[in-house]
Design a protein around this motif. Structure first.
Motif, PDB file in Angstrom:
ATOM      1  N   ARG A   1     -11.890  68.207  -7.490  1.00  0.00           N
ATOM      2  CA  ARG A   1     -12.192  66.061  -7.808  1.00  0.00           C
ATOM      3  C   ARG A   1     -11.218  65.636  -8.928  1.00  0.00           C
ATOM      4  N   ILE A   2     -10.993  64.646  -8.602  1.00  0.00           N
ATOM      5  CA  ILE A   2      -9.867  63.632 -10.212  1.00  0.00           C
ATOM      6  C   ILE A   2     -11.020  63.536 -11.273  1.00  0.00           C
ATOM      7  N   GLN A   3     -11.277  63.676 -12.157  1.00  0.00           N
ATOM      8  CA  GLN A   3     -12.087  62.287 -13.411  1.00  0.00           C
ATOM      9  C   GLN A   3     -10.337  62.689 -14.513  1.00  0.00           C
ATOM     10  N   THR A   4     -11.218  61.030 -14.954  1.00  0.00           N
ATOM     11  CA  THR A   4     -10.563  60.475 -16.045  1.00  0.00           C
ATOM     12  C   THR A   4     -12.125  60.832 -17.113  1.00  0.00           C
ATOM     13  N   ARG A   5     -11.532  60.668 -18.301  1.00  0.00           N
ATOM     14  CA  ARG A   5     -12.267  60.734 -19.510  1.00  0.00           C
ATOM     15  C   ARG A   5     -10.934  60.368 -20.117  1.00  0.00           C
ATOM     16  N   ASN A   6     -11.681  59.613 -21.721  1.00  0.00           N
ATOM     17  CA  ASN A   6     -10.824  59.049 -22.563  1.00  0.00           C
ATOM     18  C   ASN A   6     -12.154  59.346 -24.403  1.00  0.00           C
ATOM     19  N   TYR A   7     -10.896  59.519 -25.057  1.00  0.00           N
ATOM     20  CA  TYR A   7     -11.389  59.176 -26.666  1.00  0.00           C
ATOM     21  C   TYR A   7     -10.817  59.278 -27.868  1.00  0.00           C
ATOM     22  N   GLU A   8     -11.765  59.054 -28.982  1.00  0.00           N
ATOM     23  CA  GLU A   8     -10.714  58.797 -29.906  1.00  0.00           C
ATOM     24  C   GLU A   8      -9.935  60.208 -30.648  1.00  0.00           C
ATOM     25  N   ASN A   9      -8.787  60.212 -30.997  1.00  0.00           N
ATOM     26  CA  ASN A   9      -8.040  61.037 -31.594  1.00  0.00           C
ATOM     27  C   ASN A   9      -8.378  61.026 -33.476  1.00  0.00           C
ATOM     28  N   GLN A  10      -7.587  61.764 -33.743  1.00  0.00           N
ATOM     29  CA  GLN A  10      -7.768  61.953 -35.956  1.00  0.00           C
ATOM     30  C   GLN A  10      -6.764  60.624 -36.251  1.00  0.00           C
ATOM     31  N   GLN A  11      -6.361  59.835 -35.468  1.00  0.00           N
ATOM     32  CA  GLN A  11      -5.423  58.676 -36.090  1.00  0.00           C
ATOM     33  C   GLN A  11      -5.997  57.240 -35.433  1.00  0.00           C
ATOM     34  N   GLY A  12      -7.008  57.467 -35.084  1.00  0.00           N
ATOM     35  CA  GLY A  12      -7.678  56.659 -34.326  1.00  0.00           C
ATOM     36  C   GLY A  12      -7.213  56.109 -33.346  1.00  0.00           C
ATOM     37  N   GLN A  13      -6.781  56.606 -31.876  1.00  0.00           N
ATOM     38  CA  GLN A  13      -5.690  55.679 -31.348  1.00  0.00           C
ATOM     39  C   GLN A  13      -6.991  56.717 -30.618  1.00  0.00           C
ATOM     40  N   ARG A  14      -6.864  55.205 -29.609  1.00  0.00           N
ATOM     41  CA  ARG A  14      -8.030  56.046 -27.197  1.00  0.00           C
ATOM     42  C   ARG A  14      -6.918  56.399 -27.083  1.00  0.00           C
ATOM     43  N   VAL A  15      -7.615  57.702 -26.788  1.00  0.00           N
ATOM     44  CA  VAL A  15      -6.055  58.827 -26.107  1.00  0.00           C
ATOM     45  C   VAL A  15      -7.465  59.172 -24.629  1.00  0.00           C
ATOM     46  N   PHE A  16      -6.510  58.301 -23.176  1.00  0.00           N
ATOM     47  CA  PHE A  16      -7.137  58.712 -22.051  1.00  0.00           C
ATOM     48  C   PHE A  16      -6.615  60.159 -21.460  1.00  0.00           C
ATOM     49  N   VAL A  17      -7.105  60.912 -20.638  1.00  0.00           N
ATOM     50  CA  VAL A  17      -6.904  61.631 -20.194  1.00  0.00           C
ATOM     51  C   VAL A  17      -7.594  61.512 -18.786  1.00  0.00           C
ATOM     52  N   THR A  18      -6.478  62.438 -17.774  1.00  0.00           N
ATOM     53  CA  THR A  18      -6.518  62.326 -16.049  1.00  0.00           C
ATOM     54  C   THR A  18      -6.587  63.967 -16.017  1.00  0.00           C
ATOM     55  N   GLU A  19      -7.845  64.214 -15.089  1.00  0.00           N
ATOM     56  CA  GLU A  19      -7.166  65.675 -15.245  1.00  0.00           C
ATOM     57  C   GLU A  19      -8.062  66.221 -13.844  1.00  0.00           C
ATOM     58  N   VAL A  20      -8.245  67.509 -12.993  1.00  0.00           N
ATOM     59  CA  VAL A  20      -8.185  67.844 -11.640  1.00  0.00           C
ATOM     60  C   VAL A  20      -9.576  68.751 -12.100  1.00  0.00           C
ATOM     61  N   VAL A  21     -10.789  68.467 -11.376  1.00  0.00           N
ATOM     62  CA  VAL A  21     -12.145  69.588 -12.152  1.00  0.00           C
ATOM     63  C   VAL A  21     -12.004  70.016 -11.055  1.00  0.00           C
ATOM     64  N   CYS A  22     -12.408  71.567 -10.788  1.00  0.00           N
ATOM     65  CA  CYS A  22     -12.090  72.609  -9.889  1.00  0.00           C
ATOM     66  C   CYS A  22     -13.369  72.847  -9.540  1.00  0.00           C
ATOM     67  N   GLU A  23     -13.676  73.311  -8.065  1.00  0.00           N
ATOM     68  CA  GLU A  23     -14.975  73.453  -7.667  1.00  0.00           C
ATOM     69  C   GLU A  23     -14.841  74.841  -7.487  1.00  0.00           C
ATOM     70  N   ASN A  24     -12.906  75.233  -7.149  1.00  0.00           N
ATOM     71  CA  ASN A  24     -12.954  76.309  -6.527  1.00  0.00           C
ATOM     72  C   ASN A  24     -11.149  76.589  -6.691  1.00  0.00           C
ATOM     73  N   PHE A  25     -11.340  77.974  -6.479  1.00  0.00           N
ATOM     74  CA  PHE A  25      -9.259  78.381  -6.445  1.00  0.00           C
ATOM     75  C   PHE A  25      -8.963  79.575  -5.142  1.00  0.00           C
ATOM     76  N   GLN A  26      -8.076  79.423  -4.750  1.00  0.00           N
ATOM     77  CA  GLN A  26      -7.643  80.823  -4.390  1.00  0.00           C
ATOM     78  C   GLN A  26      -7.191  81.226  -4.753  1.00  0.00           C
ATOM     79  N   LEU A  27      -6.569  82.463  -4.668  1.00  0.00           N
ATOM     80  CA  LEU A  27      -4.961  83.381  -5.411  1.00  0.00           C
ATOM     81  C   LEU A  27      -4.620  82.897  -3.453  1.00  0.00           C
ATOM     82  N   LEU A  28      -3.463  82.697  -3.557  1.00  0.00           N
ATOM     83  CA  LEU A  28      -2.197  82.748  -2.016  1.00  0.00           C
ATOM     84  C   LEU A  28      -1.102  83.365  -2.189  1.00  0.00           C
TER      85      LEU A  28
END
Length: 173
Positions: free
Chosen positions: A76-103
């Motif tokens: 599923r796609i998940q978004t999150r954000n955090y404040e970095n060391q410089q005080g800037q808001r950083v937004f992250v979009t990533e896929v949270v994998c529930e399963n994988f298969q070697l193809l």
């Protein structure tokens, strides 16, 4: 709500396995996923998608998958954000994998790694897949008989010398 992702692509580097303070395994990795079309220059572009996988599947992936490994992942796609060391808001979009298969088989992966290491350029240079990879895969799939040729340019009816005998009555339309 529906939030499902299915991806097939190659790892751009080895998965990065870490452990939380509570001991849960988490692996982060990036998949290079080819687009279905070519650009104006005739080159196929790829999207580089950040992914994360947790617990036992993370450990399994770190043990068996390496840079260039062909993977199928669901999640599923998940978004999150955090404040970095410089005080800037950083937004992250990533896929949270529930399963994988070697193809691909281990032998195929080793052959690909050996040929890339010896005479082929890196598949992920300049965000472009290696155009020699399809030729390499075709050559070895004929030798091993274990990997079919799924190249888009291959036509099973050209040069085979066989014709298809279908009457109009056999067609569903």
């Amino acid at each position: 709500m529906i939030n499902n992702v299915v991806l097939v692509g190659r790892l751009t580097k080895d998965p990065d396995l870490r452990f939380t303070h509570s001991g849960s395994a988490v692996a982060t990795f990036t998949l290079a996923v080819n687009r279905n079309f070519t650009n104006a220059n005739g080159n196929r572009e790829a999207d580089f998608i950040n992914c994360v996988i947790w617990r036992k599947p993370a450990e399994t992936m770190a043990n068996y998958a390496r840079k260039g490994t062909l993977l199928g992942v669901t999640g599923r796609i998940q978004t999150r954000n955090y404040e970095n060391q410089q005080g800037q808001r950083v937004f992250v979009t990533e896929v949270v994998c529930e399963n994988f298969q070697l193809l691909e088989s281990r032998a195929t992966a080793e052959q690909r790694n050996n040929s890339i290491g010896n005479d082929q350029p890196n598949s992920f240079q300049n965000n472009q897949p290696n155009s020699n990879y399809d030729t390499h895969t075709q050559r070895h799939s004929q030798d091993n008989k274990c990997m079919p040729d799924f190249a888009r340019s291959s036509d099973p009816f050209v040069g085979s010398g066989s014709t298809i005998d279908i009457s109009d009555d056999d067609l569903p339309f």
